[in-house]
Design a protein around this motif. Sequence first.
Motif, PDB file in Angstrom:
ATOM      1  N   ASN A  58      -3.268  -6.584   4.758  1.00  8.20           N
ATOM      2  CA  ASN A  58      -2.157  -6.059   5.557  1.00  8.20           C
ATOM      3  C   ASN A  58      -2.269  -6.699   6.952  1.00  8.20           C
ATOM      4  O   ASN A  58      -2.707  -6.071   7.903  1.00  8.20           O
ATOM      5  N   ARG A  59      -1.882  -7.976   7.046  1.00  8.63           N
ATOM      6  CA  ARG A  59      -2.078  -8.759   8.272  1.00  8.63           C
ATOM      7  C   ARG A  59      -1.358  -8.200   9.488  1.00  8.63           C
ATOM      8  O   ARG A  59      -1.792  -8.375  10.612  1.00  8.63           O
ATOM      9  N   HIS A  60      -0.232  -7.564   9.274  1.00 11.77           N
ATOM     10  CA  HIS A  60       0.554  -7.048  10.399  1.00 11.77           C
ATOM     11  C   HIS A  60       0.149  -5.629  10.777  1.00 11.77           C
ATOM     12  O   HIS A  60       0.765  -5.020  11.653  1.00 11.77           O
ATOM     13  N   ARG A  61      -0.876  -5.125  10.105  1.00 13.25           N
ATOM     14  CA  ARG A  61      -1.390  -3.771  10.364  1.00 13.25           C
ATOM     15  C   ARG A  61      -0.277  -2.716  10.318  1.00 13.25           C
ATOM     16  O   ARG A  61      -0.186  -1.836  11.187  1.00 13.25           O
ATOM     17  N   LEU A  62       0.557  -2.836   9.311  1.00 15.87           N
ATOM     18  CA  LEU A  62       1.636  -1.876   9.095  1.00 15.87           C
ATOM     19  C   LEU A  62       1.064  -0.589   8.522  1.00 15.87           C
ATOM     20  O   LEU A  62      -0.021  -0.599   7.942  1.00 15.87           O
ATOM     21  N   PRO A  63       1.806   0.507   8.638  1.00 17.50           N
ATOM     22  CA  PRO A  63       1.389   1.690   7.882  1.00 17.50           C
ATOM     23  C   PRO A  63       1.303   1.299   6.399  1.00 17.50           C
ATOM     24  O   PRO A  63       2.110   0.485   5.920  1.00 17.50           O
ATOM     25  N   HIS A  64       0.335   1.853   5.690  1.00 20.45           N
ATOM     26  CA  HIS A  64       0.098   1.454   4.298  1.00 20.45           C
ATOM     27  C   HIS A  64       1.368   1.542   3.452  1.00 20.45           C
ATOM     28  O   HIS A  64       1.665   0.635   2.676  1.00 20.45           O
ATOM     29  N   TYR A  65       2.130   2.614   3.610  1.00 22.56           N
ATOM     30  CA  TYR A  65       3.322   2.809   2.791  1.00 22.56           C
ATOM     31  C   TYR A  65       4.381   1.732   3.062  1.00 22.56           C
ATOM     32  O   TYR A  65       5.048   1.274   2.144  1.00 22.56           O
ATOM     33  N   THR A  66       4.541   1.315   4.303  1.00 21.29           N
ATOM     34  CA  THR A  66       5.498   0.247   4.620  1.00 21.29           C
ATOM     35  C   THR A  66       5.011  -1.071   4.041  1.00 21.29           C
ATOM     36  O   THR A  66       5.772  -1.803   3.395  1.00 21.29           O
ATOM     37  N   PHE A  67       3.740  -1.369   4.232  1.00 26.16           N
ATOM     38  CA  PHE A  67       3.136  -2.579   3.673  1.00 26.16           C
ATOM     39  C   PHE A  67       3.342  -2.643   2.155  1.00 26.16           C
ATOM     40  O   PHE A  67       3.737  -3.677   1.618  1.00 26.16           O
ATOM     41  N   MET A  68       3.116  -1.539   1.483  1.00 25.92           N
ATOM     42  CA  MET A  68       3.240  -1.522   0.024  1.00 25.92           C
ATOM     43  C   MET A  68       4.688  -1.701  -0.431  1.00 25.92           C
ATOM     44  O   MET A  68       4.947  -2.414  -1.399  1.00 25.92           O
ATOM     45  N   CYS A  69       5.617  -1.074   0.243  1.00 22.25           N
ATOM     46  CA  CYS A  69       7.036  -1.241  -0.121  1.00 22.25           C
ATOM     47  C   CYS A  69       7.451  -2.696   0.049  1.00 22.25           C
ATOM     48  O   CYS A  69       8.074  -3.277  -0.844  1.00 22.25           O
ATOM     49  N   ASP A  93       2.371   5.426  -7.751  1.00 19.40           N
ATOM     50  CA  ASP A  93       1.576   4.862  -8.847  1.00 19.40           C
ATOM     51  C   ASP A  93       2.037   3.459  -9.222  1.00 19.40           C
ATOM     52  O   ASP A  93       1.213   2.551  -9.388  1.00 19.40           O
ATOM     53  N   ASP A  94       3.343   3.274  -9.352  1.00 16.67           N
ATOM     54  CA  ASP A  94       3.875   1.951  -9.706  1.00 16.67           C
ATOM     55  C   ASP A  94       3.546   0.917  -8.636  1.00 16.67           C
ATOM     56  O   ASP A  94       3.121  -0.201  -8.951  1.00 16.67           O
ATOM     57  N   LEU A  95       3.746   1.274  -7.386  1.00 18.13           N
ATOM     58  CA  LEU A  95       3.508   0.323  -6.292  1.00 18.13           C
ATOM     59  C   LEU A  95       2.038  -0.090  -6.239  1.00 18.13           C
ATOM     60  O   LEU A  95       1.724  -1.281  -6.083  1.00 18.13           O
ATOM     61  N   GLU A  96       1.144   0.869  -6.395  1.00 23.91           N
ATOM     62  CA  GLU A  96      -0.288   0.549  -6.374  1.00 23.91           C
ATOM     63  C   GLU A  96      -0.680  -0.304  -7.585  1.00 23.91           C
ATOM     64  O   GLU A  96      -1.499  -1.217  -7.474  1.00 23.91           O
ATOM     65  N   GLU A  97      -0.078  -0.035  -8.743  1.00 24.16           N
ATOM     66  CA  GLU A  97      -0.372  -0.839  -9.939  1.00 24.16           C
ATOM     67  C   GLU A  97       0.161  -2.262  -9.793  1.00 24.16           C
ATOM     68  O   GLU A  97      -0.495  -3.224 -10.225  1.00 24.16           O
ATOM     69  N   ILE A  98       1.336  -2.416  -9.202  1.00 26.37           N
ATOM     70  CA  ILE A  98       1.879  -3.760  -8.969  1.00 26.37           C
ATOM     71  C   ILE A  98       0.946  -4.531  -8.040  1.00 26.37           C
ATOM     72  O   ILE A  98       0.637  -5.701  -8.280  1.00 26.37           O
ATOM     73  N   ARG A  99       0.475  -3.864  -7.001  1.00 35.68           N
ATOM     74  CA  ARG A  99      -0.468  -4.527  -6.086  1.00 35.68           C
ATOM     75  C   ARG A  99      -1.738  -4.949  -6.833  1.00 35.68           C
ATOM     76  O   ARG A  99      -2.232  -6.059  -6.653  1.00 35.68           O
ATOM     77  N   ASP A 100      -2.256  -4.054  -7.668  1.00 34.25           N
ATOM     78  CA  ASP A 100      -3.458  -4.377  -8.449  1.00 34.25           C
ATOM     79  C   ASP A 100      -3.210  -5.586  -9.354  1.00 34.25           C
ATOM     80  O   ASP A 100      -4.051  -6.486  -9.437  1.00 34.25           O
ATOM     81  N   GLU A 101      -2.066  -5.594 -10.028  1.00 32.93           N
ATOM     82  CA  GLU A 101      -1.718  -6.731 -10.900  1.00 32.93           C
ATOM     83  C   GLU A 101      -1.659  -8.031 -10.106  1.00 32.93           C
ATOM     84  O   GLU A 101      -2.167  -9.062 -10.543  1.00 32.93           O
ATOM     85  N   LEU A 102      -1.025  -7.964  -8.963  1.00 30.23           N
ATOM     86  CA  LEU A 102      -0.875  -9.143  -8.116  1.00 30.23           C
ATOM     87  C   LEU A 102      -2.235  -9.631  -7.621  1.00 30.23           C
ATOM     88  O   LEU A 102      -2.531 -10.829  -7.675  1.00 30.23           O
ATOM     89  N   GLU A 103      -3.063  -8.730  -7.166  1.00 27.80           N
ATOM     90  CA  GLU A 103      -4.396  -9.110  -6.690  1.00 27.80           C
ATOM     91  C   GLU A 103      -5.237  -9.704  -7.821  1.00 27.80           C
ATOM     92  O   GLU A 103      -5.954 -10.690  -7.611  1.00 27.80           O
TER      93      GLU A 103
END
Length: 120
Positions: free
Chosen positions: A91-102, A72-82
């Motif tokens: 996700n330019r490097h086509r990483l697994p979503h969880y790695t990209f988010m971390c 939840d925190d990681l997704e909210e930080i991404r939302d804030e940033l966007e």
Amino acid sequence: MKALEKSIYAHYAVSKAFNKIILSDLDAYDGTKKEQLKSFIEDLQNGGCISGMIGEFIYHADCKTFYKKHLDDLEEIRDELENSLGECIKNRHRLPHYTFMCWLCFEEYCFDIYRSTFEK
């Protein structure tokens, strides 16, 4: 360390986990704690998590575990940033979503600390 409290993301519970990672890596740098923090974040700015400098985020399995725990925190930080950028972050490097988010959230957290502490 006061600098870690200056992040606009400090109110998220994941910030404690991020701070633990940061503090565990500072001893590799010379100088005062503040100088060590500056050098650490500058290294991160140069290489990013993709460089492998953050041991906790090298392996996809470790990122997946971390992501599930702090989803939840990681997704909210991404939302804030966007929202602040006014565009979606790709996700330019086509990483697994969880790695990209971390990687994305840890780097943004550190860069925000750098901006609020060293760019005055």
